[in-house]
Design a protein around this motif. Sequence first.
Motif, short mmCIF file in Angstrom:
data_model
loop_
_atom_site.label_atom_id
_atom_site.label_comp_id
_atom_site.label_asym_id
_atom_site.label_seq_id
_atom_site.Cartn_x
_atom_site.Cartn_y
_atom_site.Cartn_z
N VAL A 120 0.85 -1.18 0.00
CA VAL A 120 0.00 0.00 0.00
C VAL A 120 0.89 1.23 0.00
N ALA A 121 0.52 2.23 -0.79
CA ALA A 121 1.27 3.48 -0.84
C ALA A 121 0.29 4.65 -0.94
N ALA A 122 0.61 5.72 -0.23
CA ALA A 122 -0.23 6.92 -0.29
C ALA A 122 0.02 7.66 -1.59
N PRO A 123 -1.03 8.01 -2.34
CA PRO A 123 -0.82 8.68 -3.62
C PRO A 123 -0.51 10.17 -3.51
N ASP A 124 -0.96 10.82 -2.43
CA ASP A 124 -0.69 12.26 -2.23
C ASP A 124 -1.13 13.08 -3.44
N VAL A 125 -2.40 13.01 -3.77
CA VAL A 125 -2.96 13.73 -4.93
C VAL A 125 -3.96 14.76 -4.43
N ASP A 126 -3.92 15.94 -5.02
CA ASP A 126 -4.90 16.99 -4.71
C ASP A 126 -6.25 16.56 -5.27
N GLU A 127 -7.26 16.42 -4.41
CA GLU A 127 -8.56 15.92 -4.84
C GLU A 127 -9.58 17.04 -5.08
N THR A 128 -9.12 18.26 -5.20
CA THR A 128 -10.03 19.38 -5.44
C THR A 128 -10.67 19.28 -6.82
N PRO A 129 -11.99 19.35 -6.91
CA PRO A 129 -12.62 19.30 -8.24
C PRO A 129 -12.23 20.51 -9.08
N GLN A 130 -12.15 20.31 -10.38
CA GLN A 130 -11.91 21.40 -11.30
C GLN A 130 -13.22 22.13 -11.56
N PRO A 131 -13.17 23.42 -11.92
CA PRO A 131 -14.41 24.17 -12.16
C PRO A 131 -15.29 23.48 -13.19
N GLY A 132 -16.55 23.23 -12.82
CA GLY A 132 -17.50 22.63 -13.74
C GLY A 132 -17.30 21.15 -14.00
N GLU A 133 -16.41 20.51 -13.25
CA GLU A 133 -16.11 19.10 -13.50
C GLU A 133 -17.26 18.21 -13.01
N ALA A 134 -17.75 17.34 -13.86
CA ALA A 134 -18.82 16.42 -13.49
C ALA A 134 -18.29 15.38 -12.52
N PRO A 135 -19.14 14.87 -11.61
CA PRO A 135 -18.67 13.88 -10.63
C PRO A 135 -18.00 12.66 -11.26
N ARG A 136 -18.56 12.13 -12.35
CA ARG A 136 -17.96 10.95 -12.98
C ARG A 136 -16.58 11.28 -13.54
N ASP A 137 -16.43 12.47 -14.11
CA ASP A 137 -15.13 12.87 -14.65
C ASP A 137 -14.11 13.09 -13.54
N LEU A 138 -14.58 13.62 -12.42
CA LEU A 138 -13.71 13.81 -11.26
C LEU A 138 -13.20 12.47 -10.76
N ALA A 139 -14.10 11.48 -10.62
CA ALA A 139 -13.70 10.16 -10.13
C ALA A 139 -12.69 9.51 -11.08
N LEU A 140 -12.94 9.58 -12.39
CA LEU A 140 -12.02 9.00 -13.37
C LEU A 140 -10.65 9.69 -13.33
N ARG A 141 -10.66 11.01 -13.27
CA ARG A 141 -9.40 11.75 -13.26
C ARG A 141 -8.57 11.42 -12.02
N LEU A 142 -9.23 11.40 -10.85
CA LEU A 142 -8.50 11.17 -9.62
C LEU A 142 -7.99 9.73 -9.51
N ALA A 143 -8.78 8.76 -9.96
CA ALA A 143 -8.31 7.37 -9.93
C ALA A 143 -7.03 7.22 -10.75
N LEU A 144 -7.02 7.81 -11.93
CA LEU A 144 -5.85 7.73 -12.79
C LEU A 144 -4.69 8.52 -12.21
N ALA A 145 -4.97 9.69 -11.65
CA ALA A 145 -3.91 10.50 -11.06
C ALA A 145 -3.25 9.79 -9.88
N LYS A 146 -4.06 9.11 -9.07
CA LYS A 146 -3.51 8.38 -7.92
C LYS A 146 -2.62 7.22 -8.38
N ALA A 147 -3.08 6.50 -9.41
CA ALA A 147 -2.26 5.40 -9.92
C ALA A 147 -0.95 5.91 -10.50
N HIS A 148 -1.00 7.01 -11.25
CA HIS A 148 0.22 7.57 -11.83
C HIS A 148 1.17 8.10 -10.76
N ALA A 149 0.63 8.71 -9.72
CA ALA A 149 1.48 9.27 -8.67
C ALA A 149 2.31 8.18 -8.00
#
Length: 208
Positions: A42-71
């Motif tokens: 297990v590793a902490a991804p340390d990703v900023d989870e702040t939604p982007q302006p106008g970002e839909a919830p599904r797009d936010l979830a997809l973006r953050l999941a990928l960002a955490k894996a990449h981090a």
Amino acid sequence: MPDSRPVSSPASAPAAPRPLILGSTSRYRRELLGRLALAFDVAAPDVDETPQPGEAPRDLALRLALAKAHAVAARHPQAIVIGSDQVADLGGQPLGKPGSHERATAQLRQMRGQTVVFQTAVAVVCQATGFEQVELAAVEVRFRDLGDAEIERYLRAEQPYDCAGSAKSEGLGIALLDAIHSDDPTALIGLPLIRTCRLLRAAGLVLP
């Protein structure tokens, strides 16, 4: 007379499986991944989870999941890394983890009598092989028309302040609900295991 028979090369040893890392500190995701009987870190991804302006919830979830894996993959390029994120979607409005009793109370009051879509995304990344895939599991949850006293009793009993949507369906929170609709049942708890298995196989991991 020298022996002229060809010398056979030793058989190549099978490649060691790549390490598996869950890019999350969530105890819920750790428990769910443990059901697959795979060795993982297990590793902490340390990703900023702040939604982007106008970002839909599904797009936010997809973006953050990928960002955490990449981090996490950036620090462990040889590993297969899982990232995941969940956003509660109430009529297009994202609801995150409440973090406090007051915010949880406000969330449950908003959701009473409503259908909330829990958008749970899972991503698998391996830098060494260039593998990258992400999938979304949407779970429709219909909340009962909860009274204030019910909300207060529930929150005092279970204190679900680290859960998006302020309710633990795997615990006492199930009593707050009228119905759940999903094709990946563990998605609501935090990690859609059917989709996770599919992505891990695609990344080259052998599952039991």
